[in-house]
Design a protein around this motif. Structure first.
Motif, PDB file in Angstrom:
ATOM      1  N   LEU A  28      32.480  18.343  15.148  1.00 40.44           N
ATOM      2  CA  LEU A  28      33.889  18.435  15.532  1.00 40.44           C
ATOM      3  C   LEU A  28      34.392  19.868  15.608  1.00 40.44           C
ATOM      4  O   LEU A  28      35.434  20.123  16.209  1.00 40.44           O
ATOM      5  N   VAL A  83      43.245  17.058  21.960  1.00 39.85           N
ATOM      6  CA  VAL A  83      42.306  17.846  22.759  1.00 39.85           C
ATOM      7  C   VAL A  83      42.934  18.111  24.119  1.00 39.85           C
ATOM      8  O   VAL A  83      43.822  17.372  24.557  1.00 39.85           O
ATOM      9  N   ASN A  85      41.013  18.395  27.030  1.00 40.94           N
ATOM     10  CA  ASN A  85      40.249  17.719  28.076  1.00 40.94           C
ATOM     11  C   ASN A  85      39.424  16.604  27.435  1.00 40.94           C
ATOM     12  O   ASN A  85      38.422  16.872  26.779  1.00 40.94           O
ATOM     13  N   ILE A  86      39.841  15.379  27.616  1.00 44.37           N
ATOM     14  CA  ILE A  86      39.186  14.255  26.941  1.00 44.37           C
ATOM     15  C   ILE A  86      37.766  14.029  27.440  1.00 44.37           C
ATOM     16  O   ILE A  86      36.861  13.770  26.647  1.00 44.37           O
ATOM     17  N   GLN A  88      35.617  16.203  28.657  1.00 41.70           N
ATOM     18  CA  GLN A  88      34.769  17.264  28.111  1.00 41.70           C
ATOM     19  C   GLN A  88      34.506  17.017  26.618  1.00 41.70           C
ATOM     20  O   GLN A  88      33.384  17.187  26.145  1.00 41.70           O
ATOM     21  N   SER A  89      35.514  16.591  25.893  1.00 40.77           N
ATOM     22  CA  SER A  89      35.371  16.317  24.461  1.00 40.77           C
ATOM     23  C   SER A  89      34.455  15.130  24.216  1.00 40.77           C
ATOM     24  O   SER A  89      33.604  15.163  23.314  1.00 40.77           O
ATOM     25  N   HIS A  92      30.872  16.151  24.765  1.00 42.03           N
ATOM     26  CA  HIS A  92      30.374  16.901  23.598  1.00 42.03           C
ATOM     27  C   HIS A  92      29.948  15.940  22.485  1.00 42.03           C
ATOM     28  O   HIS A  92      28.871  16.097  21.896  1.00 42.03           O
ATOM     29  N   LEU A  93      30.782  14.946  22.187  1.00 42.94           N
ATOM     30  CA  LEU A  93      30.446  13.979  21.143  1.00 42.94           C
ATOM     31  C   LEU A  93      29.202  13.174  21.509  1.00 42.94           C
ATOM     32  O   LEU A  93      28.318  12.973  20.673  1.00 42.94           O
ATOM     33  N   CYS A 100      31.323   6.810  21.479  1.00 40.72           N
ATOM     34  CA  CYS A 100      32.772   6.768  21.734  1.00 40.72           C
ATOM     35  C   CYS A 100      33.117   5.492  22.489  1.00 40.72           C
ATOM     36  O   CYS A 100      32.332   5.018  23.313  1.00 40.72           O
ATOM     37  N   LEU A 126      40.574  10.797  19.662  1.00 37.98           N
ATOM     38  CA  LEU A 126      40.870  11.985  20.461  1.00 37.98           C
ATOM     39  C   LEU A 126      42.015  11.609  21.381  1.00 37.98           C
ATOM     40  O   LEU A 126      41.971  10.552  22.022  1.00 37.98           O
ATOM     41  N   GLU A 128      44.449  13.243  24.436  1.00 36.84           N
ATOM     42  CA  GLU A 128      44.588  14.369  25.355  1.00 36.84           C
ATOM     43  C   GLU A 128      46.039  14.823  25.431  1.00 36.84           C
ATOM     44  O   GLU A 128      46.962  14.019  25.587  1.00 36.84           O
TER      45      GLU A 128
END
Length: 130
Positions: A28, A83, A85-86, A88-89, A92-93, A100, A126, A128
């Motif tokens: 995170l 965040v 940019n959802i 992009q986040s 990453h996860l 997710c 998360l 946005e």
């Protein structure tokens, strides 16, 4: 009047302190501000920051009981992170092996959000922002 200003911190008890510390810091991206072993409680405590602001206390305790989180149980429902940019986040996860839920749209705000879980299955969100 009480005159609350903001939430000072959120405390989380981990079943495996090192696994959770790695998740919150490396996956995170929270910053470890300090860490102390509290011998009288046989407990570690880490102070974690988001964007330079102290936000989360991460604890270990010997044999903590499991907390019911699903189906919807009384008490704290989830912890949400904003965040920019959802997509992009979420990418990453997913790259870090974190599952997710599909991204949804908040029917009241029109904003995108999704849920995932920490190593102890604590529901995290998360959300946005503009």
């Amino acid at each position: 009047m009480l005159n609350l200003r903001r939430i000072h911190h959120i405390a989380i008890i981990a079943s495996d302190y090192e696994v959770s510390k790695k998740f919150y810091c490396e996956v995170l991206g929270l910053t470890l501000l300090s860490e102390v072993y509290r011998e009288a409680r046989d407990s570690w405590m880490a102070n974690l920051a988001i964007d330079g602001h102290y936000q989360i206390e991460l604890f270990s305790f010997p044999s903590p009981p499991a907390r019911v989180s699903r189906p919807e149980a009384c008490g704290l429902r989830h912890l949400a992170f904003s965040v920019e940019n959802i997509e992009q986040s979420v990418a990453h996860l997913l790259a870090a092996g974190v599952a997710c839920e599909p991204v949804r749209i908040d029917e009241h705000t029109g904003k995108k959000f999704t849920f995932f879980a920490d190593p102890d299955n604590l529901p995290l969100e998360l959300y946005e922002i503009d």
